[in-house]
Design a protein around this motif. Structure first.
Motif, PDB file in Angstrom:
ATOM      1  N   GLN A  38       0.987  -1.134  -0.104  1.00  0.00           N
ATOM      2  CA  GLN A  38       0.249   0.089  -0.246  1.00  0.00           C
ATOM      3  C   GLN A  38       0.483   1.308   0.024  1.00  0.00           C
ATOM      4  O   GLN A  38       1.459   1.386   0.796  1.00  0.00           O
ATOM      5  CB  GLN A  38      -0.607  -0.331   1.232  1.00  0.00           C
ATOM      6  N   GLY A  41      -1.192   7.269  -0.008  1.00  0.00           N
ATOM      7  CA  GLY A  41      -2.286   7.640  -0.165  1.00  0.00           C
ATOM      8  C   GLY A  41      -3.320   6.826  -1.056  1.00  0.00           C
ATOM      9  O   GLY A  41      -4.571   7.754  -1.466  1.00  0.00           O
ATOM     10  N   ARG A  42      -2.689   5.449  -1.691  1.00  0.00           N
ATOM     11  CA  ARG A  42      -3.437   4.790  -2.576  1.00  0.00           C
ATOM     12  C   ARG A  42      -3.750   3.244  -1.501  1.00  0.00           C
ATOM     13  O   ARG A  42      -3.852   3.167  -0.711  1.00  0.00           O
ATOM     14  CB  ARG A  42      -2.269   4.614  -3.301  1.00  0.00           C
ATOM     15  N   GLY A  43      -4.487   2.946  -2.546  1.00  0.00           N
ATOM     16  CA  GLY A  43      -4.731   1.425  -2.171  1.00  0.00           C
ATOM     17  C   GLY A  43      -3.766   0.300  -2.627  1.00  0.00           C
ATOM     18  O   GLY A  43      -2.658   0.485  -2.618  1.00  0.00           O
ATOM     19  N   LEU A  44      -4.563  -0.838  -1.850  1.00  0.00           N
ATOM     20  CA  LEU A  44      -3.888  -2.275  -1.842  1.00  0.00           C
ATOM     21  C   LEU A  44      -3.449  -2.695  -3.219  1.00  0.00           C
ATOM     22  O   LEU A  44      -4.075  -2.883  -3.889  1.00  0.00           O
ATOM     23  CB  LEU A  44      -4.253  -2.960  -1.419  1.00  0.00           C
TER      24      LEU A  44
ATOM     25  N   LEU B  88     -11.881   1.087   2.950  1.00  0.00           N
ATOM     26  CA  LEU B  88     -12.166   0.432   1.858  1.00  0.00           C
ATOM     27  C   LEU B  88     -12.851  -0.789   1.733  1.00  0.00           C
ATOM     28  O   LEU B  88     -13.520  -1.432   2.458  1.00  0.00           O
ATOM     29  CB  LEU B  88     -10.070  -0.710   1.754  1.00  0.00           C
ATOM     30  N   PHE B 102     -10.332  -4.449  -4.580  1.00  0.00           N
ATOM     31  CA  PHE B 102      -9.983  -2.685  -3.368  1.00  0.00           C
ATOM     32  C   PHE B 102     -10.741  -1.690  -4.070  1.00  0.00           C
ATOM     33  O   PHE B 102     -10.222  -1.540  -5.181  1.00  0.00           O
ATOM     34  CB  PHE B 102      -9.008  -3.062  -2.490  1.00  0.00           C
ATOM     35  N   GLY B 103     -10.969  -1.118  -3.530  1.00  0.00           N
ATOM     36  CA  GLY B 103     -11.480   0.640  -3.734  1.00  0.00           C
ATOM     37  C   GLY B 103     -10.207   1.096  -3.441  1.00  0.00           C
ATOM     38  O   GLY B 103      -9.552   0.854  -2.681  1.00  0.00           O
ATOM     39  N   GLU B 104      -9.935   2.665  -3.465  1.00  0.00           N
ATOM     40  CA  GLU B 104      -8.366   3.234  -3.568  1.00  0.00           C
ATOM     41  C   GLU B 104      -9.185   3.589  -1.630  1.00  0.00           C
ATOM     42  O   GLU B 104      -7.462   3.939  -0.878  1.00  0.00           O
ATOM     43  CB  GLU B 104      -8.917   4.292  -4.016  1.00  0.00           C
ATOM     44  N   GLY B 105     -10.195   3.827  -1.235  1.00  0.00           N
ATOM     45  CA  GLY B 105     -10.751   3.888   0.524  1.00  0.00           C
ATOM     46  C   GLY B 105     -10.712   5.163   0.284  1.00  0.00           C
ATOM     47  O   GLY B 105     -10.649   6.226  -0.692  1.00  0.00           O
ATOM     48  N   GLN B 107     -11.192   8.667   3.226  1.00  0.00           N
ATOM     49  CA  GLN B 107     -10.487   8.642   4.627  1.00  0.00           C
ATOM     50  C   GLN B 107     -11.529   9.824   4.766  1.00  0.00           C
ATOM     51  O   GLN B 107     -11.944  10.567   4.694  1.00  0.00           O
ATOM     52  CB  GLN B 107      -9.045   9.362   5.045  1.00  0.00           C
TER      53      GLN B 107
END
Lengths: 112, 112
Positions: A38, A41-44, B88, B102-105, B107
């Motif tokens: 990860q 600030g980004r996804g997995l 996420l 996954f999505g990017e999440g 915050q």
């Protein structure tokens, strides 16, 4: 109950140095094991997954490699780190019948 | 185009507000849907898991899936400062075993 351990939690490594992150799972047998990264600030991003001892699949070409020497042990390695290898590395597991996965606490790697 | 789209935020709400987090997806083969909560510098923890269209409630959290429109939502009622984290969404296709997308999440910050 099942638990997953991942170490080290934090490390700072110079460019060109080797890397070894280790992950072990307790309380289950023959888990599927995963390494994710990860970036800030980004996804997995899925890096590697393993369905059994010695069986490793790579999702993305990397400066990294993975190994599974034992049923519940998964290791992420690099011979020479790059600055771009910096990030948050997460080990995860599930069972072959599972429909979701469970994550470790992660390892923060800073390459300087 | 990404298979899973999630607004990264940041989202800031006052304590006690109802929070709505959303993801859309493009592949109708996604069958299982999850929400993970990730506190800063920690591994993601599974919050909600569902596989059918409709709502699933767990305390202050409600997961909603609409397969016909290809979107999922997570609602948080009576939000608390301790809910401040990155959320996420994740989903699994029928044909991919247990490899999550996954999505990017998003915050989220809940202000006292």
């Amino acid at each position: 109950s099942q638990t997953i351990h991942q170490w080290p939690a934090t490390l700072v490594q110079p460019v060109g140095s080797p890397l070894s992150l280790e992950c072990t799972v307790e309380g289950t047998s023959n888990p599927n094991l995963y390494w994710y990264r990860q970036a800030a600030g980004r996804g997995l991003q899925l890096l590697f997954y393993s369905v059994g001892i010695g069986q490793i699949s790579s999702e993305v070409p990397q400066n990294l490699s993975a190994s599974r020497p034992q049923d519940r042990q998964f290791i992420l390695s690099s011979k020479k780190l790059l600055l771009s290898d910096s990030g948050f590395y997460l080990c995860a597991w599930d069972t072959f019948t599972g429909n979701t996965i469970y994550f470790g606490e992660g390892s923060w790697l800073t390459v300087v | 185009q990404k298979e899973v789209e999630q607004d990264p935020g940041p989202l800031s709400v006052p304590e006690g507000a109802i929070v709505s987090l959303n993801c859309t997806y493009s592949n109708s083969a996604f069958q299982y849907f999850m929400w993970y909560r990730q506190y800063s510098r920690k591994g993601p923890e599974l919050l909600m898991y569902t596989y059918s269209s409709g709502n699933k409630e767990d305390g202050r959290f409600t997961a909603q899936v609409d397969k016909s429109s290809k979107y999922i939502s997570l609602f948080i009622r009576d939000s608390q400062p301790s809910d401040s984290a990155t959320y996420l969404c994740a989903m699994i296709r029928r044909d991919s075993g247990s490899r999550l997308t996954f999505g990017e999440g998003t915050q989220l910050t809940v202000n006292p």
